[in-house]
Design a protein around this motif. Structure first.
Motif, PDB file in Angstrom:
ATOM      1  N   TYR A 234       0.827  -1.208   0.000  1.00 48.31           N
ATOM      2  CA  TYR A 234       0.000   0.000   0.000  1.00 48.31           C
ATOM      3  C   TYR A 234       0.862   1.258   0.000  1.00 48.31           C
ATOM      4  O   TYR A 234       0.558   2.238  -0.664  1.00 48.31           O
ATOM      5  CB  TYR A 234      -0.919   0.015   1.227  1.00 48.31           C
ATOM      6  CG  TYR A 234      -2.239  -0.680   1.017  1.00 48.31           C
ATOM      7  CD1 TYR A 234      -3.170  -0.202   0.093  1.00 48.31           C
ATOM      8  CD2 TYR A 234      -2.577  -1.808   1.754  1.00 48.31           C
ATOM      9  CE1 TYR A 234      -4.384  -0.826  -0.095  1.00 48.31           C
ATOM     10  CE2 TYR A 234      -3.802  -2.450   1.571  1.00 48.31           C
ATOM     11  CZ  TYR A 234      -4.699  -1.950   0.642  1.00 48.31           C
ATOM     12  OH  TYR A 234      -5.905  -2.573   0.458  1.00 48.31           O
TER      13      TYR A 234
ATOM     14  N   ASP B 145      -5.713  -3.642   6.042  1.00 49.18           N
ATOM     15  CA  ASP B 145      -6.664  -3.147   5.051  1.00 49.18           C
ATOM     16  C   ASP B 145      -7.644  -2.153   5.666  1.00 49.18           C
ATOM     17  O   ASP B 145      -8.016  -1.164   5.025  1.00 49.18           O
ATOM     18  CB  ASP B 145      -7.430  -4.320   4.432  1.00 49.18           C
ATOM     19  CG  ASP B 145      -7.872  -4.021   3.014  1.00 49.18           C
ATOM     20  OD1 ASP B 145      -7.082  -4.275   2.090  1.00 49.18           O
ATOM     21  OD2 ASP B 145      -9.005  -3.501   2.832  1.00 49.18           O
TER      22      ASP B 145
ATOM     23  N   CYS C 223      -5.969   1.234   5.629  1.00 48.31           N
ATOM     24  CA  CYS C 223      -5.230   1.631   4.421  1.00 48.31           C
ATOM     25  C   CYS C 223      -5.634   3.002   3.888  1.00 48.31           C
ATOM     26  O   CYS C 223      -4.876   3.623   3.136  1.00 48.31           O
ATOM     27  CB  CYS C 223      -5.374   0.576   3.324  1.00 48.31           C
ATOM     28  SG  CYS C 223      -7.021   0.499   2.568  1.00 48.31           S
TER      29      CYS C 223
ATOM     30  N   ASN D   5     -12.143  -4.532  -3.934  1.00 49.50           N
ATOM     31  CA  ASN D   5     -11.534  -4.988  -2.682  1.00 49.50           C
ATOM     32  C   ASN D   5     -12.500  -5.955  -1.993  1.00 49.50           C
ATOM     33  O   ASN D   5     -13.594  -5.576  -1.575  1.00 49.50           O
ATOM     34  CB  ASN D   5     -11.245  -3.791  -1.770  1.00 49.50           C
ATOM     35  CG  ASN D   5     -10.454  -4.180  -0.526  1.00 49.50           C
ATOM     36  OD1 ASN D   5     -10.633  -5.259   0.036  1.00 49.50           O
ATOM     37  ND2 ASN D   5      -9.578  -3.301  -0.092  1.00 49.50           N
TER      38      ASN D   5
ATOM     39  N   THR E  97     -12.636  -0.583   5.714  1.00 49.19           N
ATOM     40  CA  THR E  97     -11.871   0.665   5.738  1.00 49.19           C
ATOM     41  C   THR E  97     -12.739   1.863   6.093  1.00 49.19           C
ATOM     42  O   THR E  97     -12.365   2.692   6.934  1.00 49.19           O
ATOM     43  CB  THR E  97     -11.205   0.901   4.364  1.00 49.19           C
ATOM     44  OG1 THR E  97     -10.467  -0.266   3.998  1.00 49.19           O
ATOM     45  CG2 THR E  97     -10.259   2.088   4.424  1.00 49.19           C
TER      46      THR E  97
END
Length: 257
Positions: A29, A186, A189, A196, A206
């Motif tokens: 990432y 995640d 992120c 995703n 997220t």
């Protein structure tokens, strides 16, 4: 046969594989281009609102992982000695799947109540949990940036309890803890990427956790890392809507005031 069988023990893999996976996944990432049209906060917001340098975040995560590795080795040592009289037998895939589900529920339960208590206690929040919230705009490498005591209590002890009470073997634990690490990274992120799978299959994702890092959501969305069960049952769930900005990017906007 697992690919590391005969080369590295399951206990060693259970200790170090999650650490390696963390840096590989978070590093992926970190090395992505800016991707402004998928960001949940602008780069300007990240620079202005976050009050800790990336170098300090990296040092903090490494310190927590050192504690995790020590506890994991001790835990595996104790459990393996208890089973010296018989060779561990890996259960069927169905049993392992059930054990992982049990471990997920235990970890969610432990982390929800500890996390919530750290917000409700002014002393604990000010002196311990506020370190994690220095990252008002979360990013992947900062997923495990916590005060060492919080990291030990929330993640390390929570993981140990999940392992012990689910009855999983060290080999199953490798997959469970690596998955938990990927999910946690995640959730922090800061990107709402198309396709995703975590965003598709998990309500706790997220955007869900981003709400918790906002001022209006600080007392909501405590659940982590898997399901929002306890938030929904105990009235700390904050619904939100994803708003797409014309100039690109998304915003998780709370629906409560």
């Amino acid at each position: 046969m697992v690919f590391w069988d005969g080369y590295v023990s399951d206990e060693a893999m259970g200790t170090f594989a999650p650490i390696v996976v963390y840096w590989l996944y978070a590093g992926m990432y970190q090395m992505l281009p800016p991707l402004d049209r998928y960001r949940m906060h602008t780069r300007k917001e990240e620079k202005e609102k976050n009050s800790v340098a990336l170098s300090s975040v990296i040092k903090g995560v490494l310190l927590q992982q050192l504690f995790q590795a020590v506890v994991a080795q001790l835990l595996f040592l104790v459990t393996s000695k208890a089973n010296l009289t018989k060779k561990p037998v890996q259960p069927s895939y169905l049993v392992q799947f059930f054990q992982i589900l049990v471990a997920m529920f235990i970890m969610d339960t432990w982390q929800y109540f500890i996390h919530r208590f750290m917000h409700q206690s002014k002393f604990l929040y000010r002196h311990i949990h506020s370190q994690h919230h220095k990252l008002v705009v979360p990013y992947a490498i900062g997923a495990l940036y916590n005060h060492p005591l919080e990291g030990l209590l929330l993640d390390t002890v929570g993981g140990a309890i999940s392992f012990l009470f689910s009855g999983m073997t060290a080999r199953t634990a490798v997959f469970f803890f690596c998955f938990a690490v990927v999910k946690t990274v995640d959730d922090h992120c800061g990107l709402w990427l198309p396709g995703n799978l975590f965003h598709i299959f998990f309500q706790n994702n997220t955007a869900y956790h981003d709400i918790h890092h906002q001022l209006k959501g600080l007392k909501f969305n405590y659940s982590q890392p898997f399901f929002p069960i306890w938030d929904r049952l105990l009235g700390t769930y904050m619904p939100y809507t994803l708003v797409k900005h014309p100039e690109g990017g998304f915003e998780a906007r709370p629906l409560k005031e």
